[in-house]
Write a protein that holds these residues in place. Structure first.
Motif, short mmCIF file in Angstrom:
data_model
loop_
_atom_site.label_atom_id
_atom_site.label_comp_id
_atom_site.label_asym_id
_atom_site.label_seq_id
_atom_site.Cartn_x
_atom_site.Cartn_y
_atom_site.Cartn_z
N PHE A 76 0.81 -1.20 0.00
CA PHE A 76 0.00 0.00 0.00
C PHE A 76 0.85 1.26 0.00
O PHE A 76 0.34 2.36 -0.11
N PHE A 77 2.15 1.07 0.20
CA PHE A 77 3.04 2.23 0.19
C PHE A 77 4.07 2.06 -0.90
O PHE A 77 4.28 0.99 -1.42
N ASP A 78 4.75 3.14 -1.16
CA ASP A 78 5.79 3.15 -2.15
C ASP A 78 6.97 2.32 -1.66
O ASP A 78 7.03 1.93 -0.51
N ILE A 79 7.93 2.06 -2.58
CA ILE A 79 9.15 1.39 -2.12
C ILE A 79 9.89 2.34 -1.18
O ILE A 79 9.91 3.54 -1.40
N LEU A 121 -1.46 4.98 -4.49
CA LEU A 121 -1.54 6.43 -4.66
C LEU A 121 -2.57 7.04 -3.73
O LEU A 121 -2.35 8.09 -3.14
N LEU A 122 -3.69 6.36 -3.59
CA LEU A 122 -4.73 6.87 -2.70
C LEU A 122 -4.23 6.93 -1.27
O LEU A 122 -4.48 7.89 -0.53
N THR A 123 -3.50 5.87 -0.86
CA THR A 123 -2.98 5.83 0.50
C THR A 123 -2.04 7.01 0.74
O THR A 123 -2.13 7.70 1.75
N ILE A 124 -1.12 7.20 -0.21
CA ILE A 124 -0.14 8.28 -0.05
C ILE A 124 -0.82 9.63 -0.04
O ILE A 124 -0.46 10.53 0.73
N GLU A 125 -1.85 9.77 -0.88
CA GLU A 125 -2.55 11.05 -0.94
C GLU A 125 -3.22 11.35 0.39
O GLU A 125 -3.13 12.46 0.93
N GLN A 126 -3.88 10.33 0.96
CA GLN A 126 -4.57 10.54 2.23
C GLN A 126 -3.58 10.86 3.33
O GLN A 126 -3.83 11.73 4.17
N GLU A 127 -2.44 10.16 3.32
CA GLU A 127 -1.44 10.40 4.36
C GLU A 127 -0.87 11.80 4.24
O GLU A 127 -0.63 12.49 5.24
N ARG A 130 -3.22 14.17 5.68
CA ARG A 130 -3.19 14.12 7.15
C ARG A 130 -2.00 14.88 7.70
O ARG A 130 -2.08 15.59 8.68
N GLN A 131 -0.83 14.69 7.05
CA GLN A 131 0.38 15.32 7.53
C GLN A 131 0.53 16.73 7.01
O GLN A 131 1.50 17.41 7.36
N ARG A 132 -0.37 17.16 6.14
CA ARG A 132 -0.34 18.49 5.56
C ARG A 132 0.97 18.75 4.81
O ARG A 132 1.62 19.77 4.97
N ILE A 133 1.35 17.77 4.02
CA ILE A 133 2.56 17.90 3.21
C ILE A 133 2.18 17.65 1.76
O ILE A 133 1.26 16.91 1.47
N GLN A 134 2.92 18.25 0.85
CA GLN A 134 2.67 18.04 -0.57
C GLN A 134 2.95 16.59 -0.92
O GLN A 134 3.89 15.99 -0.46
N MET A 135 2.06 16.04 -1.78
CA MET A 135 2.23 14.65 -2.18
C MET A 135 3.49 14.49 -3.04
O MET A 135 3.79 15.36 -3.84
N PRO A 136 4.22 13.37 -2.89
CA PRO A 136 5.50 13.24 -3.58
C PRO A 136 5.39 13.23 -5.10
O PRO A 136 6.09 13.96 -5.76
N SER A 137 4.51 12.36 -5.64
CA SER A 137 4.50 12.25 -7.11
C SER A 137 3.94 13.53 -7.70
O SER A 137 2.92 14.03 -7.25
N PRO A 138 4.58 14.08 -8.68
CA PRO A 138 4.20 15.40 -9.18
C PRO A 138 2.92 15.33 -10.02
O PRO A 138 2.60 14.31 -10.58
N GLU A 139 2.23 16.43 -10.13
CA GLU A 139 1.10 16.50 -11.04
C GLU A 139 1.69 16.59 -12.43
O GLU A 139 2.39 17.56 -12.74
#
Lengths: 264, 155
Positions: A76-79, A121-127, A130-139
């Motif tokens: 559910f998470f990235d490498i 991706l959904l998991t990372i987005e939600q996290e 929650r942490q109020r940080i920009q998502m890693p993978s770019p738009e």
């Protein structure tokens, strides 16, 4: 780990289709090594020995074998290498044309790969929310709009669905001659409009189904004047459009007599 | 067979074959639990159409995760907020599933967004910029000999 790296490779990068055009296991190893686009992923890809269910039925076989990942919930998470990075590489989504070249087994496996990627991706987005940080993978900047990765994956999955539906339709037409998978009928509703009513599954026959009987598939007599008025309105609108078009043409002819009259 | 869900599972009557879903259209989201959960509990956000059996089969078949018990609840989200046109805006509801792992496995939600210490290459522009920023910060810091007293007080 292997699944997401395979996911990156298979789901999104069109260039990696070279890996599919293989006929022997040796070619697999070679093609895996010669793909230079993302070496980091392939270093971790462990192509196993030929498994028992991967033998060619026909002369040219294009089997796709993905490593069975034993990571479980970690998928559910990235490498772990990509944690905390600002940008993560990814490729283009699949097009329907590419998907039509794949066999049914390949499409089936691809669906699950895409699904796992989407979950990640959904998991990372939600996290990140929650942490109020920009998502890693770019738009990724697309031609028209900026679109996030999850939308690309959704589009790929939808195209996969369309391709599978096309194949199912063709098979059904050949075997039974039925055009639609779900039976239906043309019916009139209370307002006199004719529409395609799609049947639903029930446990009772229709004459014992009280709720179904309350829905009337006929037009009562007092609705007939309303139908006539609706028809008049529709015709009035249609003639209005036609007249406007004709006036426009005459005005254009007056202003620019050299224009050929448009054949409508 | 059925993957594009017509919002209803097909009817089951005794003697029907087992329902099989090829190419499931469901996507789960692993979330960090808001409240403290036991070590073996994993929290998911699932689509409203999924059931407990669905979640169990999904995790077991696709992710090879041994699942013990699954409990679900539906979270109702507010319809009270209004936008700039004073229209009510509904935040979509979602279903939450608490999955307990079998075989005494534990799961801890990892910290994904740890910032790595990036050391830029020597002689590059970035390194010079970083040095400059660090020097500026040093200059901004007050004199330690004043013992925490601000410059506002004279002398």
């Amino acid at each position: 780990m292997a699944a997401t790296s395979v996911g990156r490779v298979l789901t999104l990068c069109r260039q990696f289709q070279n890996a599919f055009r293989i006929s022997t296991s040796l070619a697999v190893q070679q093609s895996a090594l010669t793909l230079t686009k993302s070496q980091s992923y392939l270093d971790r890809l462990t192509y196993p020995l030929l498994s028992s269910n991967w033998h060619c039925h026909v002369g040219q076989c294009r089997p796709l074998h993905t490593t069975i990942s034993r990571r479980g919930l970690e998928e559910f998470f990235d490498i772990p290498e990509n944690w905390g990075e600002a940008t993560v590489k990814s490729g283009a989504p699949w097009t329907a044309k590419q998907l039509r070249t794949k066999s049914n087994e390949d499409l089936h496996k691809l669906w699950y790969v895409l699904l796992k990627e989407k979950n990640m991706l959904l998991t990372i987005e939600q996290e990140s929310k929650r942490q109020r940080i920009q998502m890693p993978s770019p738009e990724r900047l697309k031609k028209k709009l900026r679109q996030p990765l999850s939308l690309q994956i959704e589009r790929s999955m939808k195209r996969l669905d369309t391709v599978v539906k096309e194949r199912e339709d063709a098979l059904r037409l050949l075997q039974t001659g039925q055009e639609r998978a779900r039976p239906g009928a043309w019916r009139k509703d209370i307002f006199g409009r004719v529409y395609w009513y799609r049947f639903r599954e029930h446990a009772l026959p229709w004459y014992m189904n009280k709720r179904y009987k309350r829905k009337r598939f006929y037009t009562p007599l007092f609705v007939t004047p309303h139908i006539r008025l609706r028809l008049e309105k529709h015709l009035r609108a249609k003639t209005r459009i036609q007249n406007k078009e004709r006036e426009k043409q005459t005005v254009l002819q007056e202003k620019f007599p050299q224009i050929k009259a448009q054949s409508s | 067979m059925i993957s594009c869900f017509p919002y209803r599972y097909p009817l089951y009557q005794i003697g029907n074959p087992q329902l099989r879903i090829f190419r499931p259209p469901f996507s789960l989201t692993l979330v960090r639990p808001g409240k403290e959960q036991p070590q073996d509990t994993v929290q998911f956000r699932i689509p409203m159409e999924m059931t407990k059996c669905d979640v169990r089969n999904y995790l077991e078949k696709i992710y090879n995760v041994p699942v013990g018990a699954v409990r679900t609840r539906i979270q109702y989200c507010t319809n009270k907020k209004r936008n700039h046109l004073n229209q009510k805006v509904k935040r979509p509801d979602y279903k939450v599933a608490y999955v307990q792992l079998a075989q005494q496995q534990t799961f801890e939600f990892p910290d994904i967004f740890t910032e790595k210490d990036v050391k830029s290459a020597e002689g590059s522009v970035e390194e010079m910029q970083e040095k400059f920023m660090e020097d500026e910060k040093q200059r901004q810091k007050p004199d330690l000999r004043r013992g925490g007293v601000t410059e506002w007080f004279g002398l």
